[in-house]
Design a protein around this motif. Structure first.
Motif, short mmCIF file in Angstrom:
data_model
loop_
_atom_site.label_atom_id
_atom_site.label_comp_id
_atom_site.label_asym_id
_atom_site.label_seq_id
_atom_site.Cartn_x
_atom_site.Cartn_y
_atom_site.Cartn_z
N ASP A 43 -3.54 2.58 -5.54
CA ASP A 43 -4.27 1.34 -5.99
C ASP A 43 -4.80 0.64 -4.56
O ASP A 43 -3.81 0.24 -3.65
N SER A 44 -5.94 0.46 -4.38
CA SER A 44 -6.68 -0.01 -3.08
C SER A 44 -7.01 -1.39 -3.15
O SER A 44 -7.60 -1.85 -2.14
N SER A 45 -6.55 -2.09 -4.04
CA SER A 45 -7.12 -3.48 -4.41
C SER A 45 -6.33 -4.25 -3.34
O SER A 45 -4.98 -4.07 -3.14
N GLN A 49 0.75 -1.16 0.16
CA GLN A 49 0.01 -0.08 -0.21
C GLN A 49 0.68 1.13 -0.08
O GLN A 49 0.49 2.14 -0.49
#
Length: 313
Positions: free
Chosen positions: A306-308, A300
Motif C-alpha cells: 500500500d503506497s498511500s 510502509q
C-alpha cells in the motif's frame, strides 16, 4: 466504589454494572471515602449537555501494538486479558448535529437564520481529551465505523447473531470519568448476566441505537473557559469567556469487545490500512511516541503493498 490498580499501576475507583451520572458519582465517591480535588468542585460555569450520535470508534496504540495488529490482521486483548478496548470517535459533523438538536429542544421556534449566529458554539465546549485529535496511548490510531466492527464481531464470535451490549462500569481516575460498554456473544450470557443490558434509555449517559452510540456527556470541557447562558430574546444561547477558568472532571465512553484467550477480532488488510492515521502525543503520555517520519517508515514496512500516504489526525 471499589478500588484496583490497572496494568499501568494507575489507581482506578470503579462501580461495576452502572453508569453513574456526576451527582450520583459524587455521592458514591464521598460515601466510599474517596478524595478528589476535581470531582467535588462547585460553581462550575454552566455548560451544554448535548446528545451526540456517534458512528465511529477509535483504537490508539504504540509501535509495538501496531506491529502486533499488522501481524494478526486484527485486534487481540493485551497482556493476556479478554477485552479489546475502543473509544468513541466524535466528528465535527456530529458535534454540529448535536448543537442543532440542543437548539431545537431549547427553542422550538428556532429558525435557520438564527442558527447561523449559533454555529460552532458547542465546539467551544468540546475541549476535553475525548474530543481532541491527539492521543495518550501511542502514535497510531485506527478509526472504524461501529457497524463494521459489530458486523465483524458478529461473524467471528457470535455465529452471525447480534452481539449483546451491556453496561459495564463507571471508572473514576484523578480527573477522568470513563463509562464503559461491554460487547459479548450470546454464548457468554451466563458469564456476564450480572451486568445490565445497555438499553435505549433517554436518560442514560450512553445508549445504542441503529448502529450508533448515543452519548450524553456529563462533563465535556475539562478546562471550563466558557459559560453557556440562554437568551430567550434572541431565541438562542450566549457563550461568554470565563476569566481564570476552573478545571473539572471530564468524561468519555469506552467500548470493550470480549474475545477469548488468544483469539483475534480480525479485519481485512485494506480495512486496517485505510483506517490508520498518525497521532501526536497528549499529556500525560501513557506510551512512547514516534515522529511522523518514523511512523511513515514503519507503516510502509508493515504494509509494503500500500503506497498511500499515512494520514495525520
Amino acid at each position: 466504589m471499589e478500588t484496583r490498580y490497572n496494568r499501568r499501576k494507575i489507581k482506578e475507583n470503579y462501580c461495576a454494572g452502572q453508569h453513574l451520572k456526576l451527582p450520583d458519582l459524587k455521592k458514591t465517591a464521598k460515601s466510599s471515602g474517596i478524595g478528589n480535588q476535581y470531582l467535588y468542585k462547585e460553581n462550575i460555569p454552566p455548560y451544554p449537555r448535548p446528545e451526540l450520535h456517534v458512528s465511529h470508534l477509535k483504537h490508539d496504540t504504540d509501535k509495538r501494538g501496531l506491529k502486533g495488529i499488522s501481524a494478526d490482521e486484527g485486534f487481540r486483548a493485551a497482556f493476556r486479558g479478554s477485552l479489546v478496548w475502543w473509544s468513541l470517535a466524535v466528528t465535527p459533523e456530529e458535534i454540529s448535529s448535536a448543537e442543532e438538536r440542543l437548539l431545537k429542544e431549547a427553542f422550538p421556534e428556532w429558525t435557520e437564520e438564527q442558527a447561523k449566529g449559533q454555529e460552532n458554539s458547542l465546539a467551544k465546549f468540546a475541549t476535553s481529551p475525548a474530543f481532541l485529535k491527539t492521543s495518550r496511548f501511542g502514535s497510531y490510531r485506527f478509526t472504524l465505523p461501529l457497524r463494521e466492527l459489530l458486523t465483524a464481531y458478529s461473524q467471528q464470535f457470535c455465529d452471525g447473531s447480534a452481539p449483546v451490549l451491556r453496561v459495564f462500569e463507571t471508572v473514576l481516575y484523578k480527573q477522568e470519568v470513563v463509562y464503559s460498554v461491554l460487547v459479548h456473544s450470546r454464548s457468554n450470557n451466563q458469564l456476564f448476566h450480572h451486568f445490565p443490558l445497555l438499553r435505549d434509555d433517554p436518560d442514560a449517559v450512553c445508549a445504542y441505537r441503529d448502529g450508533r452510540f448515543i452519548w450524553r456527556p456529563e462533563a465535556m470541557c475539562e478546562t471550563h473557559s466558557y459559560e453557556l447562558t440562554k437568551n430567550p430574546d434572541q431565541n438562542g444561547f450566549e457563550v461568554n469567556f470565563v476569566y481564570g477558568p476552573p478545571f473539572y472532571v471530564w468524561d468519555n465512553v469506552a467500548v470493550a469487545f470480549h474475545v477469548d484467550d488468544a483469539q483475534v477480532l480480525q479485519l481485512d488488510e485494506s480495512q486496517l490500512r485505510e483506517s490508520l492515521s498518525f497521532c501526536k502525543g497528549a499529556a500525560p503520555p501513557l506510551a512512547k511516541f514516534q515522529s511522523f517520519e518514523d511512523a511513515t517508515e514503519l507503516v510502509q514496512e508493515l504494509w509494503p503493498g500500500d503506497s498511500s500516504p499515512l494520514k495525520g489526525e
